[in-house]
Structure formats: structure tokens, C-alpha cells
Write a protein that holds these residues in place. Sequence first.
Motif, PDB file in Angstrom:
ATOM      1  N   VAL A  93      47.111  69.565  17.218  1.00  0.00           N
ATOM      2  CA  VAL A  93      46.824  70.360  16.027  1.00  0.00           C
ATOM      3  C   VAL A  93      47.524  71.708  16.159  1.00  0.00           C
ATOM      4  O   VAL A  93      47.302  72.441  17.129  1.00  0.00           O
ATOM      5  N   LEU A  94      48.392  72.000  15.204  1.00  0.00           N
ATOM      6  CA  LEU A  94      49.058  73.294  15.143  1.00  0.00           C
ATOM      7  C   LEU A  94      48.326  74.161  14.134  1.00  0.00           C
ATOM      8  O   LEU A  94      48.096  73.739  12.999  1.00  0.00           O
ATOM      9  N   VAL A  95      47.966  75.374  14.546  1.00  0.00           N
ATOM     10  CA  VAL A  95      47.208  76.261  13.659  1.00  0.00           C
ATOM     11  C   VAL A  95      47.846  77.643  13.648  1.00  0.00           C
ATOM     12  O   VAL A  95      48.145  78.217  14.692  1.00  0.00           O
ATOM     13  N   PHE A  96      48.077  78.133  12.439  1.00  0.00           N
ATOM     14  CA  PHE A  96      48.622  79.478  12.240  1.00  0.00           C
ATOM     15  C   PHE A  96      47.717  80.208  11.248  1.00  0.00           C
ATOM     16  O   PHE A  96      47.421  79.685  10.176  1.00  0.00           O
ATOM     17  N   VAL A  97      47.274  81.405  11.638  1.00  0.00           N
ATOM     18  CA  VAL A  97      46.241  82.123  10.888  1.00  0.00           C
ATOM     19  C   VAL A  97      46.731  83.529  10.582  1.00  0.00           C
ATOM     20  O   VAL A  97      47.196  84.237  11.476  1.00  0.00           O
ATOM     21  N   SER A  98      46.619  83.937   9.319  1.00  0.00           N
ATOM     22  CA  SER A  98      47.066  85.281   8.962  1.00  0.00           C
ATOM     23  C   SER A  98      46.128  86.326   9.561  1.00  0.00           C
ATOM     24  O   SER A  98      44.946  86.064   9.825  1.00  0.00           O
ATOM     25  N   GLY A 139      49.706  85.305  12.472  1.00  0.00           N
ATOM     26  CA  GLY A 139      50.968  85.661  11.836  1.00  0.00           C
ATOM     27  C   GLY A 139      50.766  86.568  10.645  1.00  0.00           C
ATOM     28  O   GLY A 139      49.669  86.644  10.063  1.00  0.00           O
ATOM     29  N   ALA A 140      51.836  87.253  10.257  1.00  0.00           N
ATOM     30  CA  ALA A 140      51.801  88.075   9.051  1.00  0.00           C
ATOM     31  C   ALA A 140      51.722  87.204   7.808  1.00  0.00           C
ATOM     32  O   ALA A 140      51.260  87.650   6.757  1.00  0.00           O
ATOM     33  N   ILE A 193      54.419  75.193   1.713  1.00  0.00           N
ATOM     34  CA  ILE A 193      54.067  76.366   0.909  1.00  0.00           C
ATOM     35  C   ILE A 193      54.038  77.583   1.819  1.00  0.00           C
ATOM     36  O   ILE A 193      53.466  77.543   2.911  1.00  0.00           O
ATOM     37  N   GLU A 194      54.662  78.666   1.379  1.00  0.00           N
ATOM     38  CA  GLU A 194      54.702  79.909   2.133  1.00  0.00           C
ATOM     39  C   GLU A 194      53.662  80.878   1.577  1.00  0.00           C
ATOM     40  O   GLU A 194      53.706  81.224   0.397  1.00  0.00           O
ATOM     41  N   ILE A 195      52.714  81.273   2.415  1.00  0.00           N
ATOM     42  CA  ILE A 195      51.662  82.217   2.003  1.00  0.00           C
ATOM     43  C   ILE A 195      51.938  83.559   2.680  1.00  0.00           C
ATOM     44  O   ILE A 195      51.884  83.676   3.897  1.00  0.00           O
ATOM     45  N   GLU A 196      52.249  84.571   1.871  1.00  0.00           N
ATOM     46  CA  GLU A 196      52.592  85.891   2.384  1.00  0.00           C
ATOM     47  C   GLU A 196      51.717  86.957   1.720  1.00  0.00           C
ATOM     48  O   GLU A 196      51.294  86.810   0.583  1.00  0.00           O
ATOM     49  N   ARG A 197      51.463  88.016   2.493  1.00  0.00           N
ATOM     50  CA  ARG A 197      50.788  89.201   1.971  1.00  0.00           C
ATOM     51  C   ARG A 197      49.379  88.908   1.447  1.00  0.00           C
ATOM     52  O   ARG A 197      48.830  89.664   0.653  1.00  0.00           O
ATOM     53  N   ARG A 198      48.796  87.825   1.867  1.00  0.00           N
ATOM     54  CA  ARG A 198      47.426  87.480   1.482  1.00  0.00           C
ATOM     55  C   ARG A 198      46.850  86.545   2.543  1.00  0.00           C
ATOM     56  O   ARG A 198      47.595  85.959   3.330  1.00  0.00           O
ATOM     57  N   GLY A 241      51.914  90.410  12.643  1.00  0.00           N
ATOM     58  CA  GLY A 241      50.788  90.902  11.857  1.00  0.00           C
ATOM     59  C   GLY A 241      49.864  91.824  12.592  1.00  0.00           C
ATOM     60  O   GLY A 241      49.042  92.511  11.988  1.00  0.00           O
ATOM     61  N   GLY A 242      49.976  91.889  13.914  1.00  0.00           N
ATOM     62  CA  GLY A 242      49.090  92.732  14.706  1.00  0.00           C
ATOM     63  C   GLY A 242      49.756  94.035  15.095  1.00  0.00           C
ATOM     64  O   GLY A 242      50.848  94.377  14.641  1.00  0.00           O
ATOM     65  N   ALA A 243      49.092  94.774  15.952  1.00  0.00           N
ATOM     66  CA  ALA A 243      49.606  96.032  16.486  1.00  0.00           C
ATOM     67  C   ALA A 243      48.964  96.241  17.841  1.00  0.00           C
ATOM     68  O   ALA A 243      48.104  95.463  18.269  1.00  0.00           O
ATOM     69  N   GLN A 244      49.366  97.311  18.529  1.00  0.00           N
ATOM     70  CA  GLN A 244      48.827  97.567  19.866  1.00  0.00           C
ATOM     71  C   GLN A 244      47.302  97.668  19.832  1.00  0.00           C
ATOM     72  O   GLN A 244      46.609  97.176  20.718  1.00  0.00           O
ATOM     73  N   GLU A 245      46.765  98.303  18.790  1.00  0.00           N
ATOM     74  CA  GLU A 245      45.321  98.484  18.727  1.00  0.00           C
ATOM     75  C   GLU A 245      44.602  97.268  18.132  1.00  0.00           C
ATOM     76  O   GLU A 245      43.388  97.133  18.260  1.00  0.00           O
ATOM     77  N   THR A 246      45.304  96.394  17.453  1.00  0.00           N
ATOM     78  CA  THR A 246      44.728  95.156  16.906  1.00  0.00           C
ATOM     79  C   THR A 246      45.599  93.998  17.376  1.00  0.00           C
ATOM     80  O   THR A 246      46.521  93.586  16.683  1.00  0.00           O
ATOM     81  N   PRO A 247      45.353  93.485  18.573  1.00  0.00           N
ATOM     82  CA  PRO A 247      46.268  92.525  19.200  1.00  0.00           C
ATOM     83  C   PRO A 247      46.427  91.235  18.405  1.00  0.00           C
ATOM     84  O   PRO A 247      45.579  90.848  17.603  1.00  0.00           O
TER      85      PRO A 247
END
Length: 374
Positions: free
Chosen positions: A12-17, A45-46, A53-58, A141-147
Motif C-alpha cells: 500500500v502506497l500512501v501520500f498525505v498532504s 507532501g505539499a 488526479i492531481e490534488i494541490e493547495r488543498r 509541505g513541512g518545515a524545520q518546526e513542522t517535520p
Amino acid sequence: LDQLDDRLPDLVLVFVSFHHAPSFYSINELLRSHFGDAQIVGCSGAGVIGGAIEIERRPGVSITAACLPEVQITPFHVQQDDLPTPDSPPDAWEQLTGVSADADPSFLIFTDPFSLETDRLISGLDFAYPEGSKIGGLASGGAQETPHALFIGGKTRRDGAVGVALTGNISIDTVVAQGCRPIGEPMIVTKSERNVIQQLGTSTPLEILRDLFSQGVEKDRWLMRRALQVGIVMDRFATEFGAGDFLIRNVMGMDEDTGSLIVGDVVQEGQIIQFHLRDADAAREDLMSVLDRYAQNNPDTRPEAALMFSCVSRGQHLFRRPNHDTEIFSEMIAPVPLSGFFCNGEIGPVGGTTFLHGYTSSFGLVRSRYPLKS
């Protein structure tokens, strides 16, 4: 679950915004409640890609369940300190991944860009497994403070890299679209020092660029100021060059006094380069060209599924509409299950060597090596 017809998947491949960050630690338990003992791998991911289907910015979640008879799945999680040294033998990498080079594995790899040197990982895997394909991307989609989150073996990791080695009756063909078109002519590097190109033929890079600028149309002049790239031919024995033959790297700067060019990779004397430009039209033409090249070279091959790892700077940001790359892939190759995510960097091969890219869409076309025994 309906599509699986009561079969339990093996992978199972899972990618979560990143919008779902509060649930990153509970998603494995949720997936196990539906998919049993399947191996689970993926990352945050961002944006996510699923069902072509490509889901971006949401908010978005992409789950792809694969039934893989006659395929062995070996999961792994590595951290920076686990990586063998450059002088280590191939078996050090075999111990790291848990699979022998004799098994001819294909790799899916997802890394955290803040905690692991991805270049070092993929170059080591190329060294130990020169024939195996490696494809994937850097969590986003993350940052140093939100890994970022990496999912493997029922656990959520925050650092390193996760992946699976796939052996047996499976093959992953790779196609990398780097989103550029060439300008000018291919040229031989006659003088260089690491990532500084000092001479091309008998001229400096700056002299050649000034000629190209003076001869270019208005659009090309605009792009040369903002989106100039260098394409490096990786196959030293090639005599003809087309889409997919160049490793695209950024132009980092120029030296007005010497006419030298600073680029984002080591360039050696004797290599062939060509200047490239990047924009939406070039990216579309390049994508169609590399997919057409794959189709022409594999006329009797139809993938059973595909993976797509695309730069966060592509998608709607570049093309001003959704589903650009997935629609072209489905039209030109096949309308098969297609999933992936938008990355901070994309992993895929050029000229037989695996690289970490930017601004690309890296595709893995999944098929059986041979007919099933039953």
C-alpha cells in the motif's frame, strides 16, 4: 476495497498532504484496519496524486493498494548515520536495504530533505545495484518546526529515508521529464573546474550566451534572463542527443571578468553540454517527447500501473490548470492507475545514473517481467 474484489493487497502506497499533519501518527493504524498485513510505505507532501488526479493547495490523501503475486517486498528505513562511507563495499549497502544485488531489485525511495543526504543515498544504491531502477522523491509541505512524515512498516518516522526493494516478477521502467527545451547547439567543455565551466570549444560560455541572446526571439531573451539552464549529456558515447539525454542543472551565476559559468553540478572536460530554457510550453513539449520516446521504444509494452513524482513547482503553479502531467501520461501511455505526490526533489535516472532533480516529473511504469505462473 471494491476494486480489490476481496483480495488483500501486498503493498500500500500512501501520500498525505500536510493539511492532515495531526493525523500523521494514526494513519498507519487506520490503513492496517482495512488492508491487514500489507506493507505500507509513503510520505507527506505539499500535494498528492491518485487515480490520475492531481490534488494541490488543498487537503488530500492518495492510497494505492497493489496485489503483487510472485513479488518479494523488502521495506527499509535508514538514517544519515546508517549510510555506508564512499569507500564501503557493495555488501554494506546490501546489509542496509536487506536485499542482495543478485536479486536485481527495483527501489521506491522517499526521503526527508532536512535530515538525510539523498544524493549520497542514491549514489550508493547505484554503486551496489547498478542494474536496478530507483525512483521516488523528497517529502514536501513541512518545515524545520513542522517535520515531514515518512510511513513504513506500520510506523511514522520523522527523519531519514524509507523505501521498499521489489524483487521477483516485477519491473519498473523509468521516464524523467525535466521540463526544458534546448537552444543553440551542443558544445564540448574544453576547460572546467568542478562546477565552473570556463571554456566551450574556443569560446567562453558568456561569449556564446551573448550570441544566443542577440539572435534569439523576444520570448527566448526573456527566458534567458530568468530560466536559463544547462543540459549535460551523461552518456559519453552518445553521438545524437534528444529529450531524456540531458541532465538539467541550474545556472548559479556568471563571472563577467572571465566569462565563466557556474552551474549546479560538477562538469568535466570532454563532456557535452547544451543550454536549455524552462517554461510551461517547454515543459509540455519535453513531457510529450520523452513519453513518445518511451512508447516508440516499447511498442509491445503496456504498464499495469504507474507512479509519478512531480516537483512542487510544476502542476498548477507552472501550467495554470490541474492534472496537466497525469492527463498527458494517460493519453500517451495508458489510462492505468497512477499515483504519487508533489516533491521537494525528484529521484530518477538520466543516462543510466540516478540523480536528484528539480522541476521534473519522474515516472515509474510498473509491469510484470513475465506471465504469472498461475
